[in-house]
Design an enzyme around this catalytic site. Sequence first.
Site, short mmCIF file in Angstrom:
data_model
loop_
_atom_site.label_atom_id
_atom_site.label_comp_id
_atom_site.label_asym_id
_atom_site.label_seq_id
_atom_site.Cartn_x
_atom_site.Cartn_y
_atom_site.Cartn_z
N HIS A 265 -25.46 38.55 -10.03
CA HIS A 265 -24.04 38.37 -9.75
C HIS A 265 -23.17 38.96 -10.86
O HIS A 265 -21.95 38.92 -10.80
CB HIS A 265 -23.76 36.87 -9.59
CG HIS A 265 -22.40 36.54 -9.07
ND1 HIS A 265 -21.43 35.93 -9.83
CD2 HIS A 265 -21.83 36.73 -7.85
CE1 HIS A 265 -20.34 35.74 -9.12
NE2 HIS A 265 -20.55 36.22 -7.91
N TYR B 28 -7.52 40.01 -5.04
CA TYR B 28 -8.17 39.05 -5.92
C TYR B 28 -7.66 39.28 -7.35
O TYR B 28 -7.51 40.42 -7.78
CB TYR B 28 -9.68 39.24 -5.94
CG TYR B 28 -10.45 38.81 -4.72
CD1 TYR B 28 -9.83 38.61 -3.49
CD2 TYR B 28 -11.83 38.63 -4.79
CE1 TYR B 28 -10.55 38.23 -2.38
CE2 TYR B 28 -12.56 38.26 -3.66
CZ TYR B 28 -11.92 38.06 -2.47
OH TYR B 28 -12.64 37.70 -1.35
N HIS C 284 -9.53 34.59 -8.87
CA HIS C 284 -10.96 34.88 -8.96
C HIS C 284 -11.44 35.10 -10.40
O HIS C 284 -12.64 35.09 -10.67
CB HIS C 284 -11.27 36.11 -8.12
CG HIS C 284 -12.73 36.36 -7.86
ND1 HIS C 284 -13.43 37.35 -8.51
CD2 HIS C 284 -13.61 35.75 -7.04
CE1 HIS C 284 -14.69 37.35 -8.09
NE2 HIS C 284 -14.82 36.38 -7.20
#
Length: 702
Positions: free
Chosen positions: A446, A479, A603
Amino acid sequence: MEKKKEKEQERAVETVDFHKREYYLNRECTWLKFNQRVLRESLSKENPLLERLRFIAITCSNLDEFFMIRVAGLKHLLESGIDHHDISGLTPRGQMEAVSNLAHNQIHDIDRCLRLVLAELNNEGIHFISPTELSRQQELWLTEFFEREIYPIVTPMAVDPSHPFPFLASKSLNLAVHLKRQEDDHIRLAILPVPSAILGRLIKLPDTLHFLYLEDVLSYFASRFFTGYEILETTPFRITRDADLDIREDVDDLLTEVEKSLEKRRKGAAVRLEIAKNTSAGTRQILQKELELEDGDIYTIQGPLGASFFSSFANIEGFDQLRYKPFMPRPSIELAARQAPDIWKAIREGDILLHHPFESFHTVEQFIHTAAYDDNVLAIKQTLYRVSSKSPIIAALAAAARNGKQVTVLMEVKARFDEENNILMARLLEEAGCHVIYGILGLKTHSKITMVIRREEDGIRRYCHLATGNYNGSTAKIYTDVGLLTCDNEIGMDGSRFFNFLSGFSDPPIWNKLIVAPLNLRETIMAEIEQEIQHAKKGEKAYIAAKMNSLLDRFLIAKLYEASAAGVKIDLIVRGICVLRPGLKGISENIHVRSIVGRFLEHSRILYFRNGGKDDVFISSADWMPRNLNNRVELMIPVEGKAHKKRLRAILRTYIKDNKKAYLMRSDGSYVRASCRKGSTPLAAQDFLMEEAIKGEVLGQK
């Protein structure tokens, strides 16, 4: 006396069990409360009308995913019979009951909000009508449209002993039709699929702003599919299915295993049934039985089912006054100030901090594009988690490989709901000559990092981009994220070690600066919190500010409780899930939690620890959740430049001061909208950051 009192307080803190279940909230309920905050934006008159409609659509889309993943997971727990208690002490059954109550209330609120917004759109000249309201001329047009566009597409499906109940795809809209022949009383059931994926959910009448729901049109003309039968009832229904992938890690070909799991996803068990409010008890019972659902899994809806389609409708032409004023992200302010002949020299002059969407993501795309065509660039290495299907970054990486550069891409094919697109992108890159890898066994990758290796006069230099957000130009417009461009030698060395760790059999290295999950990220955060505790115990000012999407990890929360009890002041900006309870006497009185819901999706992950005035500042790809800290490859990057520390601190301070779009969390898990006190200056953080970007100001540098 003062020292004696301090020692007594220290002993009291040491005897407190910060892991008690009553100090924590249920994850699923806190997520539903976040979705409720999104929905509440549809009621805010400060938001333009079509944006309010879009907030309703986002709420519905979020709810779909919640049922497909989280509710499906709860059902698996119930079926397994495992006596599992969550962080707050709830059993799977207790969680399911709590979730069901909140979700049913939320559906009711969605109906109410949608009615209000559609009524206001009606006042603006945008009308949603029924086929029964048409003039004779309009009805003739609709009949011709139905015969030409709808009738050839739709195939009715009988349900009887020789035709079992058909498999209906998740999130598809259908009509349940009850009918009978005139000569007998035997009632039959048929299913009419609503072809919204092909035709869209709305039909616009010519030369008007009148819109018909496709399901209403199909219901109106249902008799065309059943000649010789009398239609007794037509009612729309919608199924949500289990979409949680069960991917085996002990396989030779991960790509193939993901593709197999995607096929299983399409056939997942039903977890929710949405039906129209006027559905008869008989139809409800049949659908419930066929789909093997409980009473609580059925959601009665007064308005259109699956209202997420309104998100695209909100872009209707000719009504710009009902949307946010267009905002054009400006080029990187720091990069422009350098006035360097190329990006390489600009980065060599010092790190560049990027703040999206206030600054354009084009800077990142151009960084990779420039590397792809630079003769001095030898190699590019990048991690990709979510990437748009028409990504300039994919095109640049493919071009780089064709230009003879070594290109290594770690493509995370297990990124939820982006699996198919990522598999497609991975194959395109492989065809172009890129080396594509799929990460470490048992872990999702990630992290967000790109490394460019370039030959220069004084030797090989590594340029890195590290960020909190994905390499996705589409989401980068909506975002909020931060990123860092750097050629710091120690970070470059860490970058090489990081990619070797991902792609080969290398043991975890000793890191210079990068902090990596699941290796040492949790431990580093715990150490930073402990550092603040020690400062507080010495009577020094101790402070933590942290911005993230979700806060769920029991151990980090317990450490924050310990810090609060020791006197550390803590400001948390948590967009969604937060199971920490602020304001508990003796536990979390010094912790304040706020959630910002606005035009952009928050985010970015930014962490600040005062550390006696030294200011430890980090950006990270990781939320404070067990999955991020234990089961994902994540990065946390120390920000060392004084100007960048000030800038990130100023960003955090702006969010903490927000008194227009912020929601303040209470100790019971409820939220109250922040208010602008008399004499205070109204501040919406995102609006302020847009204004600063337009002016070309670098926050915190005045």
